[in-house]
Design a protein around this motif. Structure first.
Motif, mmCIF file in Angstrom:
data_model
loop_
_atom_site.group_PDB
_atom_site.id
_atom_site.type_symbol
_atom_site.label_atom_id
_atom_site.label_comp_id
_atom_site.label_asym_id
_atom_site.label_seq_id
_atom_site.Cartn_x
_atom_site.Cartn_y
_atom_site.Cartn_z
ATOM 1 N N ALA A 47 40.229 33.111 40.830
ATOM 2 C CA ALA A 47 40.523 34.416 41.419
ATOM 3 C C ALA A 47 40.277 34.393 42.913
ATOM 4 C CB ALA A 47 39.665 35.501 40.776
ATOM 5 N N THR A 48 40.876 35.373 43.571
ATOM 6 C CA THR A 48 40.625 35.635 44.982
ATOM 7 C C THR A 48 39.709 36.845 45.054
ATOM 8 O OG1 THR A 48 42.802 34.788 45.576
ATOM 9 C CG2 THR A 48 41.688 36.184 47.194
ATOM 10 N N ALA A 49 38.589 36.680 45.749
ATOM 11 C CA ALA A 49 37.596 37.753 45.843
ATOM 12 C C ALA A 49 37.858 38.555 47.105
ATOM 13 C CB ALA A 49 36.189 37.167 45.866
ATOM 14 N N ASN A 50 38.177 39.822 46.934
ATOM 15 C CA ASN A 50 38.524 40.698 48.042
ATOM 16 C C ASN A 50 37.371 41.652 48.321
ATOM 17 O OD1 ASN A 50 41.306 39.685 47.972
ATOM 18 N ND2 ASN A 50 41.469 40.858 46.085
ATOM 19 N N GLN A 51 37.001 41.765 49.572
ATOM 20 C CA GLN A 51 35.925 42.686 49.928
ATOM 21 C C GLN A 51 36.415 44.118 49.821
ATOM 22 O OE1 GLN A 51 35.284 44.660 52.977
ATOM 23 N NE2 GLN A 51 33.307 45.292 52.163
ATOM 24 N N GLY A 52 35.681 44.927 49.094
ATOM 25 C CA GLY A 52 36.021 46.340 48.987
ATOM 26 C C GLY A 52 37.035 46.677 47.916
ATOM 27 N N SER A 53 37.478 45.679 47.170
ATOM 28 C CA SER A 53 38.421 45.958 46.087
ATOM 29 C C SER A 53 38.201 44.952 44.966
ATOM 30 C CB SER A 53 39.867 45.891 46.589
ATOM 31 O OG SER A 53 40.177 44.590 47.013
ATOM 32 N N GLU A 54 38.887 45.161 43.865
ATOM 33 C CA GLU A 54 38.733 44.246 42.742
ATOM 34 C C GLU A 54 39.343 42.879 43.058
ATOM 35 O OE1 GLU A 54 38.432 47.107 38.804
ATOM 36 O OE2 GLU A 54 39.911 45.509 38.926
ATOM 37 N N ALA A 55 38.785 41.870 42.425
ATOM 38 C CA ALA A 55 39.313 40.524 42.596
ATOM 39 C C ALA A 55 40.697 40.411 41.983
ATOM 40 C CB ALA A 55 38.368 39.513 41.953
ATOM 41 N N THR A 56 41.468 39.480 42.506
ATOM 42 C CA THR A 56 42.798 39.199 41.982
ATOM 43 C C THR A 56 42.726 37.934 41.152
ATOM 44 O OG1 THR A 56 43.792 40.179 43.965
ATOM 45 C CG2 THR A 56 45.199 38.782 42.580
ATOM 46 N N TYR A 57 42.985 38.049 39.856
ATOM 47 C CA TYR A 57 42.815 36.928 38.938
ATOM 48 C C TYR A 57 44.130 36.194 38.715
ATOM 49 C CZ TYR A 57 38.147 38.574 37.920
ATOM 50 O OH TYR A 57 36.831 38.937 38.043
ATOM 51 N N GLU A 58 44.012 34.885 38.538
ATOM 52 C CA GLU A 58 45.175 34.050 38.222
ATOM 53 C C GLU A 58 45.454 34.121 36.725
ATOM 54 O OE1 GLU A 58 46.998 32.355 40.707
ATOM 55 O OE2 GLU A 58 45.719 33.701 41.899
ATOM 56 N N SER A 59 46.657 33.693 36.396
ATOM 57 C CA SER A 59 47.064 33.683 35.004
ATOM 58 C C SER A 59 46.096 32.830 34.184
ATOM 59 C CB SER A 59 48.486 33.131 34.882
ATOM 60 O OG SER A 59 48.866 33.014 33.537
ATOM 61 N N GLY A 60 45.654 33.372 33.084
ATOM 62 C CA GLY A 60 44.739 32.656 32.205
ATOM 63 C C GLY A 60 43.279 32.981 32.422
ATOM 64 N N PHE A 61 42.987 33.761 33.427
ATOM 65 C CA PHE A 61 41.604 34.161 33.726
ATOM 66 C C PHE A 61 41.537 35.694 33.722
ATOM 67 C CE2 PHE A 61 39.993 30.031 34.745
ATOM 68 C CZ PHE A 61 41.086 29.339 35.248
ATOM 69 N N VAL A 62 40.487 36.234 33.098
ATOM 70 C CA VAL A 62 40.352 37.677 32.979
ATOM 71 C C VAL A 62 39.001 38.135 33.488
ATOM 72 C CG1 VAL A 62 41.997 37.862 31.094
ATOM 73 C CG2 VAL A 62 39.565 37.475 30.589
ATOM 74 N N ILE A 63 38.978 39.386 33.917
ATOM 75 C CA ILE A 63 37.785 39.943 34.529
ATOM 76 C C ILE A 63 36.613 40.022 33.560
ATOM 77 C CG2 ILE A 63 38.495 42.310 34.045
ATOM 78 C CD1 ILE A 63 37.247 43.107 36.742
ATOM 79 N N ASP A 64 36.878 40.269 32.285
ATOM 80 C CA ASP A 64 35.788 40.373 31.322
ATOM 81 C C ASP A 64 35.046 39.054 31.166
ATOM 82 O OD1 ASP A 64 37.469 42.686 29.034
ATOM 83 O OD2 ASP A 64 36.431 42.974 30.951
#
Lengths: 117, 113
Positions: A47-64
C-alpha cells in the motif's frame, strides 16, 4: 537521501496474533510505501501510506489484514493482523523524495524479518 | 500501469568476466528506471537510476545501464565482476514523477572464482 529507521528488525510471532511495524523518517516526505518480500522473491507493494487520509491498497491486500497509519509526514506504521505462517516475510517501508534534478529517488528501510510459528 | 521483466533469474559468471543483467519494461507513460542490489540478509541499495537526459547511466561499484526507449529496456552491465558482486539485483520502474515503483522478479548474480 532520507534516513529511515524501521522497527523491529525481526520478530517471531505466534499465529493468530498481530505485529505492528514502525517506520520513522528523518525528514518530512509526502509519499511512503509498504512492501512485502516473501522468501526468495521480489518486492510486492502492499500500500501507499498517505498522510491525512486512508492508505491506498494494491490488489490482493486489504485494510483489515494490513491496517496502516500515517499520523504525520515522518512516521507510519503497518500492522500485520491475525498472522499465519504464510505471512512470514520481510516487510519494508520506503519513501519517495521528489527533489530537483537527480535527487529524485526512493529510500528503503532495512526491513522487518517476520517469522510466524 | 507499469510492469518489469527481468529476463534472467540466475546469472553465473566467473570473476573478472563481463556481465549483463537484462531488464525490459512496459508502460504507456514516461518512466523512471532503477536498479537495486540486495546482498544476503541486507536491505536494498540503489545502484543507479535513469530519470532523464543521457541514456547511459553510471552507478556505484562500476555498474552502468543504458536506457533504450525503442526497445523498452534498461540493461545493467559491468565490464569485470568481483566475487563481492554476488547478490540479488532488482530492476524497478515508476511512472515519471508519479509515485510507486514496480519491481521485477530479480536476478541472482553468482560470481565464481
Amino acid at each position: 537521501s532520507a534516513v529511515i529507521s524501521q522497527k523491529p528488525s525481526r520478530d517471531i510471532c505466534q499465529r493468530g496474533t498481530s505485529l505492528t511495524i514502525q517506520c520513522q523518517v528523518d525528514s518530512q516526505v509526502t509519499m511512503m510505501f509498504w512492501y512485502r518480500q516473501q522468501p526468495g522473491q521480489s518486492l510486492t507493494l502492499i500500500a501507499t501510506a498517505n498522510q491525512g487520509s486512508e492508505a491506498t491498497y494494491e490488489s490482493g491486500f486489504v485494510i483489515d489484514k494490513f491496517p496502516i497509519s500515517r499520523p504525520n509526514l515522518t512516521f507510519s506504521t503497518l500492522t500485520v493482523s491475525n498472522m499465519s505462517p504464510e505471512d512470514s516475510s520481510i516487510y519494508l517501508c520506503s519513501v519517495l523524495r521528489r527533489g530537483t534534478g537527480n535527487s529524485y529517488g526512493y529510500t528503503f528501510g532495512s526491513g522487518t524479518r517476520l517469522t510466524v510459528v | 500501469a507499469q510492469s518489469v521483466t527481468q529476463l534472467d533469474s540466475q546469472v553465473p559468471v566467473f570473476e573478472e568476466a563481463p556481465v549483463e543483467l537484462r531488464c525490459n519494461y512496459s508502460s504507456s507513460v514516461s518512466v523512471y528506471l532503477f536498479w537495486y542490489v540486495q546482498y544476503p540478509n541486507q536491505g536494498l541499495q540503489l545502484l543507479l537510476k535513469y530519470l532523464s537526459g543521457s541514456t547511459l547511466v553510471k552507478g556505484i561499484n562500476g555498474f552502468e545501464a543504458e536506457f533504450n526507449k525503442s526497445q523498452t529496456s534498461f540493461h545493467l552491465r559491468k565490464p569485470s565482476v568481483h566475487i563481492s558482486d554476488t547478490a540479488e539485483y532488482f530492476c524497478a520502474v515508476s511512472a515519471a514523477n508519479a509515485g510507486k515503483s514496480t519491481f521485477g522478479d530479480g536476478t541472482t548474480l553468482t560470481v565464481k572464482p
